[in-house]
Scaffold this active site. Structure first.
Site, short mmCIF file in Angstrom:
data_model
loop_
_atom_site.label_atom_id
_atom_site.label_comp_id
_atom_site.label_asym_id
_atom_site.label_seq_id
_atom_site.Cartn_x
_atom_site.Cartn_y
_atom_site.Cartn_z
N HIS A 123 0.91 -1.27 0.06
CA HIS A 123 -0.02 -0.05 0.04
C HIS A 123 0.91 1.23 -0.09
O HIS A 123 2.03 1.10 0.29
CB HIS A 123 -1.01 -0.15 1.08
CG HIS A 123 -0.21 -0.12 2.44
ND1 HIS A 123 -0.10 -1.23 3.30
CD2 HIS A 123 0.16 0.86 3.32
CE1 HIS A 123 0.55 -0.80 4.37
NE2 HIS A 123 1.25 0.41 4.25
C1 T46 Z 1 2.88 0.98 6.90
C2 T46 Z 1 3.78 -0.39 7.23
C3 T46 Z 1 5.28 -0.14 7.38
C4 T46 Z 1 -4.19 -0.33 13.62
O1 T46 Z 1 -5.14 -0.67 14.14
N1 T46 Z 1 -3.21 0.72 13.98
C5 T46 Z 1 -2.22 0.75 13.45
O2 T46 Z 1 -1.70 1.93 13.70
C6 T46 Z 1 -1.79 0.09 12.45
C7 T46 Z 1 -0.31 0.44 11.53
C8 T46 Z 1 -2.48 -1.00 12.03
N2 T46 Z 1 -3.55 -1.38 12.66
C9 T46 Z 1 -4.35 -2.42 12.39
C10 T46 Z 1 -4.94 -2.51 11.06
C11 T46 Z 1 -4.93 -3.82 10.49
O3 T46 Z 1 -6.20 -4.90 11.16
O4 T46 Z 1 -3.47 -3.70 12.31
C12 T46 Z 1 -3.57 -4.60 11.40
C13 T46 Z 1 -2.44 -4.79 10.43
O5 T46 Z 1 -2.08 -3.51 9.71
P1 T46 Z 1 -1.68 -3.80 8.17
O6 T46 Z 1 -2.38 -4.72 7.63
O7 T46 Z 1 -1.85 -2.22 7.57
O8 T46 Z 1 -0.08 -3.82 8.58
P2 T46 Z 1 1.12 -3.71 7.23
O9 T46 Z 1 2.34 -4.25 7.85
O10 T46 Z 1 0.68 -4.17 5.83
O11 T46 Z 1 1.17 -2.11 7.21
C14 T46 Z 1 1.84 -1.37 8.37
C15 T46 Z 1 1.05 0.09 8.46
O12 T46 Z 1 -0.27 -0.19 8.37
C16 T46 Z 1 1.68 0.75 7.42
O13 T46 Z 1 1.06 2.19 7.63
O14 T46 Z 1 3.39 1.68 6.21
O15 T46 Z 1 3.16 -1.10 8.17
#
Ligand code: T46
Length: 134
Positions: free
Chosen positions: A49
């Site tokens: 993303h």
């Molecule tokens: C990024 C990379 C480096 C939250 O509730 N609060 C938060 O602050 C974050 C970051 C995530 N979440 C929840 C949302 C999802 O249900 O945690 C779950 C996993 O998040 P996500 O699938 O977005 O994780 P990554 O590792 O794909 O991405 C994350 C960050 O979301 C993104 O901003 O730059 O790490």
């Protein structure tokens, strides 16, 4: 592609190491949120993303991982394996995180609170967004 690494000064002594990260010194933005990734399953790639507004600094405080960045025209791979080095990730940058070592802890300092509306999760939409802004 302009990859911006930020070096942090380790304050080591006979007891071990300590790194401090302070607003107005090492950081180009005010930190509103901190989160970290750990126990990442072997072979998994996360991310896929971009963000419209969010800026972040990624620090692999333990172990190692690889960050793939894509600004819509250029791509770069950055291996993070030092707790004294942070990768600045500007907004409008597609990111993928992979090759996590089993002991990897990826600490992220973020300029904004969590906001799902700030995410662009479709690559074609990301390319359109970049073009519109150019
Ligand atoms: C990024 C990379 C480096 C939250 O509730 N609060 C938060 O602050 C974050 C970051 C995530 N979440 C929840 C949302 C999802 O249900 O945690 C779950 C996993 O998040 P996500 O699938 O977005 O994780 P990554 O590792 O794909 O991405 C994350 C960050 O979301 C993104 O901003 O730059 O790490």
């Amino acid at each position: 592609m302009d990859i911006r690494m930020i070096s942090f000064q380790p304050h080591g002594d006979a007891r071990g190491q300590l790194v401090a990260v302070e607003e107005g010194k090492e950081l180009p933005f005010s930190v509103k949120r901190v989160y970290y990734l750990y126990d990442t399953v072997s072979g998994v790639t996360r991310g896929y993303h971009a963000h419209k507004k969010l800026q972040q600094i990624l620090i692999c405080v333990h172990g190692s991982c690889t960050i793939r960045l894509d600004n819509g025209t250029e791509q770069a791979l950055v291996r993070l394996d030092r707790p004294t080095e942070g990768l600045y990730v500007a907004n409008t940058m597609w990111r993928e995180m992979s090759d996590f070592s089993p002991d990897a802890v990826l600490l992220v300092l973020a300029s904004e609170l969590y906001d799902e509306n700030d995410y662009i999760r479709n690559y074609d939409e990301f390319l359109r967004y970049v073009k519109e802004r150019a």
